[in-house]
Motif scaffolding. Structure first.
Motif, PDB file in Angstrom:
ATOM      1  N   UNK A  32       0.810  -1.227   0.000  1.00  0.00           N
ATOM      2  CA  UNK A  32       0.000   0.000   0.000  1.00  0.00           C
ATOM      3  C   UNK A  32       0.847   1.282   0.000  1.00  0.00           C
ATOM      4  N   UNK A  33       2.100   1.158   0.355  1.00  0.00           N
ATOM      5  CA  UNK A  33       2.957   2.339   0.404  1.00  0.00           C
ATOM      6  C   UNK A  33       3.117   2.968  -0.982  1.00  0.00           C
ATOM      7  N   UNK A  34       3.145   2.143  -2.015  1.00  0.00           N
ATOM      8  CA  UNK A  34       3.340   2.675  -3.362  1.00  0.00           C
ATOM      9  C   UNK A  34       2.151   3.536  -3.774  1.00  0.00           C
ATOM     10  N   UNK A  35       0.918   3.041  -3.551  1.00  0.00           N
ATOM     11  CA  UNK A  35      -0.268   3.834  -3.882  1.00  0.00           C
ATOM     12  C   UNK A  35      -0.352   5.092  -3.016  1.00  0.00           C
ATOM     13  N   UNK A  36       0.052   4.963  -1.751  1.00  0.00           N
ATOM     14  CA  UNK A  36       0.034   6.125  -0.856  1.00  0.00           C
ATOM     15  C   UNK A  36       0.974   7.195  -1.374  1.00  0.00           C
ATOM     16  N   UNK A  37       2.180   6.800  -1.767  1.00  0.00           N
ATOM     17  CA  UNK A  37       3.154   7.769  -2.267  1.00  0.00           C
ATOM     18  C   UNK A  37       2.654   8.415  -3.554  1.00  0.00           C
ATOM     19  N   UNK A  38       2.157   7.593  -4.491  1.00  0.00           N
ATOM     20  CA  UNK A  38       1.677   8.139  -5.765  1.00  0.00           C
ATOM     21  C   UNK A  38       0.540   9.126  -5.530  1.00  0.00           C
ATOM     22  N   UNK A  39      -0.406   8.775  -4.681  1.00  0.00           N
ATOM     23  CA  UNK A  39      -1.542   9.653  -4.411  1.00  0.00           C
ATOM     24  C   UNK A  39      -1.092  10.930  -3.703  1.00  0.00           C
ATOM     25  N   UNK A  40      -0.192  10.788  -2.748  1.00  0.00           N
ATOM     26  CA  UNK A  40       0.297  11.942  -1.988  1.00  0.00           C
ATOM     27  C   UNK A  40       0.988  12.952  -2.920  1.00  0.00           C
ATOM     28  N   UNK A  41       1.788  12.453  -3.842  1.00  0.00           N
ATOM     29  CA  UNK A  41       2.479  13.344  -4.767  1.00  0.00           C
ATOM     30  C   UNK A  41       1.508  13.951  -5.783  1.00  0.00           C
ATOM     31  N   UNK A  42       0.559  13.165  -6.244  1.00  0.00           N
ATOM     32  CA  UNK A  42      -0.423  13.674  -7.218  1.00  0.00           C
ATOM     33  C   UNK A  42      -1.338  14.721  -6.604  1.00  0.00           C
ATOM     34  N   UNK A  43      -1.538  14.656  -5.305  1.00  0.00           N
ATOM     35  CA  UNK A  43      -2.401  15.613  -4.611  1.00  0.00           C
ATOM     36  C   UNK A  43      -1.625  16.792  -4.041  1.00  0.00           C
ATOM     37  N   UNK A  44      -0.444  17.020  -4.575  1.00  0.00           N
ATOM     38  CA  UNK A  44       0.334  18.185  -4.145  1.00  0.00           C
ATOM     39  C   UNK A  44       0.816  18.093  -2.724  1.00  0.00           C
TER      40      UNK A  44
END
Length: 393
Positions: A320-332
């Motif tokens: 889940x860390x990968x999706x968390x990182x991708x979402x966190x970066x995409x959401x500024x």
């Protein structure tokens, strides 16, 4: 009359050559620490040199005329008695020490060696011989130093070029050993060359290395200066000693490697970092090549791309860390927005971001780290997509 005195003195000198040689060896053993530190074999060679030096003086004295025109020129050809390895290890100062010992031995026995009424003649001859041989030795050593300097410069250029090109073989260590290289670990630093003459720049590095007790090799390639530092206690210390010798512009420190054979990796990273440094105009000076991984990857450096995939994407893949990182970066980097999209509590996002930092070494909440993570994430996706495409075709 003077010729008869010279002939008689010459005969006395010839009869005493063995005794004088032994006395010279005893005096060197007693007074010269560097002589006592030599091996038994090398001391034996020095003894032969001393004996040859006495014989050379007797030969010169025998043929020295009363006027300058008839007096032959002394030489230090008697040093050819020693093998090449010993001649390389004896300095000019030590050569002068040997000559001085020979002269002192002769002076101590001048009463017995000189013919009646020949003492002044022998003493004056020794003064002339000592002076002329000392000048001849200095001239020979200066010429050898010049030749050696040119040869050292060639070896240094070959080493730097081999490391930059990645063409490392057993010959590299032979070249480095010829220059006296003994140090590890090794760090390669790259930057802009100063406007000074390249030869003067490299000579200055060599001299600085001797002063600070580090091995330094340098090479100027076009407008680029490459410096190899051996024996420093860390990358920062290695850079501290050489930064001021670079020209204006960025300076990039390659990673520390265990020895000179592995230094091609450090050189490759430092040069790639220098090439990509324009992508980070506000980078510190000097800057680590590791801190420029993102810029290097965008500039086409395959080492940086592989390192980012290995350090950023692979530790997070399948979790889940990968999706968390991708979402966190995409959401500024918005904690709340990330939590809403993932349907988790903000504290869960905080925990996952902390784990990402522990696994990758990069902190998603920090600007530079977030940028590097973003590049690593993209490169990992591309690598995974390429692998899938190859499997399907």
């Amino acid at each position: 009359m003077m010729d008869r005195i010279r002939e008689e003195t010459t005969r006395r000198l010839e009869r005493s050559m063995g005794t004088l040689g032994t006395a010279a060896m005893s005096r060197m053993e007693e007074q010269l620490a560097w002589f006592r530190a030599l091996s038994a074999e090398d001391r034996s060679w020095v003894g032969l040199v001393a004996q040859a030096g006495i014989a050379a003086f007797v030969e010169w004295f025998q043929h020295a005329g009363a006027d300058d025109g008839g007096r032959p020129k002394p030489s230090i050809g008697f040093f050819g008695t020693a093998p090449r390895e010993l001649k390389r290890s004896i300095s000019l100062q030590q050569t002068v020490d040997i000559i001085r010992m020979i002269v002192e031995v002769v002076e101590a026995q001048v009463e017995e060696l000189a013919a009646p009424d020949g003492r002044v003649q022998l003493e004056q001859a020794m003064l002339r011989y000592t002076r002329d041989v000392a000048f001849a030795a200095a001239h020979v050593y200066a010429r050898e130093a010049e030749v050696r300097g040119a040869w050292d410069a060639r070896l240094e250029a070959l080493i730097v070029d081999a490391l930059v090109r990645g063409e490392v073989d057993d010959g590299l260590h032979s070249w480095a050993a010829a220059l006296g290289w003994t140090s590890s670990p090794v760090v390669v630093i790259a930057g802009q060359a100063p406007d000074d003459d390249p030869r003067a720049v490299i000579d200055a590095f060599r001299e600085r290395g001797r002063r600070i007790g580090l091995d330094l090799l340098a090479g100027v390639q076009a407008d680029r200066l490459i410096v190899i530092v051996g024996g420093a206690s860390g990358e920062r210390e290695a850079a501290k000693h050489v930064v001021r010798q670079f020209g204006p512009g960025p300076i990039v420190i390659g990673p520390e490697v265990p020895d000179l054979h592995a230094a091609t990796r450090s050189a490759r990273a430092a040069i790639a970092g220098l090439k990509a440094s324009s992508g980070w105009p506000d980078a510190p000076r000097p800057v680590h090549a590791e801190d420029l991984l993102a810029e290097r990857a965008l500039d086409g450096d395959s080492d940086a791309r592989h390192q980012l995939v290995e350090n950023v994407y692979e530790p997070l893949a399948g979790t889940p860390l990968l999706d968390t990182l991708a979402t966190y970066l995409e959401q500024g980097t918005s904690l709340e927005a990330t939590a809403r999209l993932l349907f988790v509590h903000p504290n869960t996002v905080r925990y996952r971001l902390k784990k990402i930092t522990e696994l990758t070494g990069y902190q998603p909440t920090e600007g530079r780290s977030a940028f590097t993570l973003q590049v690593g994430l993209i490169l990992g996706r591309l690598a995974e997509s390429a692998a899938t495409w190859r499997a399907l075709t």
